[in-house]
Design an enzyme around this catalytic site. Structure first.
Site, PDB file in Angstrom:
ATOM      1  N   GLY A   1      84.692 -13.556 -34.690  1.00  0.00           N
ATOM      2  CA  GLY A   1      83.257 -13.956 -35.226  1.00  0.00           C
ATOM      3  C   GLY A   1      83.068 -15.516 -35.582  1.00  0.00           C
ATOM      4  CB  VAL A   2      84.973 -18.434 -35.380  1.00  0.00           C
ATOM      5  CG1 VAL A   2      85.229 -18.237 -36.984  1.00  0.00           C
ATOM      6  CG2 VAL A   2      86.103 -18.315 -34.573  1.00  0.00           C
ATOM      7  CD  GLN A   3      78.301 -20.582 -32.303  1.00  0.00           C
ATOM      8  OE1 GLN A   3      78.036 -21.453 -33.050  1.00  0.00           O
ATOM      9  NE2 GLN A   3      77.412 -19.895 -31.835  1.00  0.00           N
TER      10      GLN A   3
ATOM     11  CG  HIS B   1      85.020 -11.425  -6.466  1.00  0.00           C
ATOM     12  ND1 HIS B   1      85.870 -11.912  -7.117  1.00  0.00           N
ATOM     13  CD2 HIS B   1      85.205 -11.643  -5.249  1.00  0.00           C
ATOM     14  CE1 HIS B   1      86.883 -12.397  -6.195  1.00  0.00           C
ATOM     15  NE2 HIS B   1      86.387 -12.077  -5.110  1.00  0.00           N
TER      16      HIS B   1
ATOM     17  CG  ASP C   1      86.678 -11.512 -10.359  1.00  0.00           C
ATOM     18  OD1 ASP C   1      86.356 -10.690  -9.925  1.00  0.00           O
ATOM     19  OD2 ASP C   1      87.062 -12.363  -9.376  1.00  0.00           O
TER      20      ASP C   1
ATOM     21  N   GLY D   1      88.826 -12.808   1.858  1.00  0.00           N
ATOM     22  CA  GLY D   1      89.403 -11.674   2.236  1.00  0.00           C
ATOM     23  C   GLY D   1      90.646 -11.309   1.542  1.00  0.00           C
ATOM     24  CG  ASN D   2      94.344 -13.902   1.317  1.00  0.00           C
ATOM     25  OD1 ASN D   2      93.949 -14.580   2.375  1.00  0.00           O
ATOM     26  ND2 ASN D   2      95.367 -13.010   1.220  1.00  0.00           N
ATOM     27  CB  SER D   3      89.094 -11.653  -3.300  1.00  0.00           C
ATOM     28  OG  SER D   3      88.746 -12.878  -3.378  1.00  0.00           O
TER      29      SER D   3
END
Length: 518
Positions: free
Chosen positions: A315-317, A156, A186, A257-259
């Site tokens: 391939g499973v929910q 981000h 992220d 700002g630490n991201s």
């Protein structure tokens, strides 16, 4: 004599109470360029070609550790392109900038916990620096992981970046390019265009424990080289940011700002990448979230070689196995991941997995819940063979499955929450065969729902179709009652039903039983 101490005490209590309504924001929001004006030294000092190593035994303070690792931490400055989204809150310049550059999957978490935030912009976010002369930019943090200048930061921070620059501890500002990004975790990987060599840091060899000391170094509010310290407060935090949430929670002060900056252990090894904070006022209240180093390493390895991340596809929910669902399945405790549906033609379906199976382990490693299954499968590459142990009808079995590639859209393990049992005895439903309603040849359709009954509390709605009860298919209301009586007679505390919504989504619902259930 004055009562000022009492006033201060009251203010402290008010502030403490206000902090309960915590809003979350990404630590690397937009910061104006005036916060960062590095000066390039006339003669750059020669930099080591070997990895930075901290003392074998940490000293009484963190100073020696910081001296060793700080040269490997950088500030990341980004100019955004014209496709970057406008302010999420719709405010004018200089207001509500706390949500700039926040990935979509994080915004829901921030908004959900942002209600009632104190100060700052809407939803408790911090007002940032206003845009200047039409330039859109952001400042974050990062750290160098190799002598030739590979840099890790948050996705981000550099998402929609037109240009990227990094500033080293010696105040040199250098151009960098984005090698690859992964929005699901992220994480982003950069490469300094100048070949180096550069000082770099190393990832930890072991995961930190709750209570371990940690040191965070980064660029809060554009103030590069800022050091804070604290402990690991918790592990395995799921903040709703994405399908693979497994955050470290730390209390080292982290701010905008630490991201993308590193969290170090007392050996000077990176154990996490700082990503988000929870705050009612925009400042740190000791609730920060970092991506564990083991996750970062796996992602960075693929970004460096392929520029993207390829994840395994089962391939499973699935959904979590709660206490009441465990009782409905006859399990001694909630564990594993309950299969809602195995998509046709997928590796799971080809291996014979089906609705109602409980996946207990992958390659011999126990699966605690649906989220853990998601992370395990995603951590493997397409084509990998895995041994999946599962429970079906009270009996254990295994299947050897060759994983596919996770599709660009959707996911191989769509984890959904399940309803909690309210302990009430009656279903509160009026039922009819689905075939008579012209819906399908299978199942029993819900015609009416008592708004005060347990079924309504479970989220069962008019138009839903009950496909099976206690693992057996049903086509008539009498069969539903029969299955419930059988489950009760066998000593079950709950009965498990598979429900299909009007949108075609299936899920399991566990309904508590008593003598007059029906």
């Amino acid at each position: 004599m004055t009562d000022q101490p009492n006033l201060s005490a009251r203010r402290f209590r008010r502030n403490a109470l206000a902090s309960v309504a915590a809003a979350a924001l990404v630590a690397g929001g937009a910061v104006g360029a005036e916060f960062l004006q590095p000066a390039t030294p006339a003669h750059a000092q020669a930099l080591p070609r070997t990895p930075i190593e901290a003392p074998e035994h940490p000293p009484g303070s963190f100073a020696n550790i910081v001296d060793k690792v700080k040269p490997g931490v950088v500030s990341v400055k980004v100019k955004l392109d014209d496709t970057a989204e406008a302010d999420d809150d719709g405010q004018g310049q200089g207001q509500g900038r706390g949500l700039q550059n926040v990935p979509p999957q994080l915004r829901e978490f921030f908004k959900r916990f942002g209600q009632g935030g104190q100060g700052g912009g809407p939803n408790g976010t911090v007002p940032g620096t206003p845009q200047r002369q039409g330039q859109r930019g952001a400042v974050g943090s990062g750290f160098i992981i190799s002598a030739d200048g590979y840099v890790v930061t948050n996705n981000h921070v550099v998402d929609h970046a037109k240009t990227v620059q990094v500033t080293l501890e010696d105040n040199r500002t250098l151009d960098a390019k984005v090698i690859g990004k992964d929005s699901k975790t992220d994480i982003a990987l950069l490469k300094i265009k100048d070949g180096g060599p550069y000082p770099y840091v190393q990832f930890g060899k072991a995961a930190p424990r709750v209570g371990d000391w940690v040191v965070a170094i980064g660029n809060p509010f554009g103030l590069g080289g800022t050091v804070t310290a604290g402990i690991v407060s918790a592990r395995g935090r799921d903040i709703g940011a994405g399908p693979y949430d497994d955050f470290l929670q730390i209390d080292a002060p982290i701010n905008k700002g630490n991201s993308g900056g590193p969290t170090f252990n007392v050996n000077g090894e990176v154990v996490g990448v700082n990503t988000a904070i929870a705050s009612p006022s925009g400042g740190s209240v000791g609730l920060a979230f970092a991506i564990p180093a083991e996750t970062v390493q796996a992602v960075v390895e693929q970004l460096r070689t392929d520029g993207k991340v390829a994840r395994g596809y089962l391939g499973v929910q699935v959904q979590p196995v709660t206490q009441d669902i465990a009782e409905g399945l006859g399990l001694d405790k909630p564990k594993g991941a309950l299969v809602d549906h195995a998509e046709s033609g997928t590796p799971a379906a080809k291996a014979g997995l089906k609705s109602g199976d409980v996946i207990e382990s992958v390659n011999g490693t126990p699966v605690g819940d649906a989220k853990e299954l998601s992370r395990k499968i995603a951590g493997l590459k397409p084509g990998a063979k895995v041994e999946v142990a599962y429970l079906r009808g009270g009996k254990s079995d295994t299947a050897t499955i060759t994983l596919g590639a996770l599709p660009t859209e959707g996911g191989q393990v769509a984890s959904r929450g399940s309803d909690a049992s309210d302990g009430q005895p009656r279903l509160g439903l009026s039922l009819a065969p689905a075939s008579e309603a012209g819906l399908s040849d299978e199942g029993v359709v819900v015609m009416e729902v008592d708004p005060d009954g347990p079924a309504a509390a479970k989220g069962i709605e008019q138009g839903d179709v009950i496909l099976d009860v206690a693992g057996q298919s049903v086509t008539k209301p009498s069969e539903v009652a029969e299955r419930i009586r059988s489950a009760e007679a066998s000593g079950r505390k709950a009965v498990l039903m598979r429900i299909k919504s009007q949108k075609g989504v299936t899920r399991f619902v566990a309904v508590s039983l008593s003598k007059n259930a029906g």
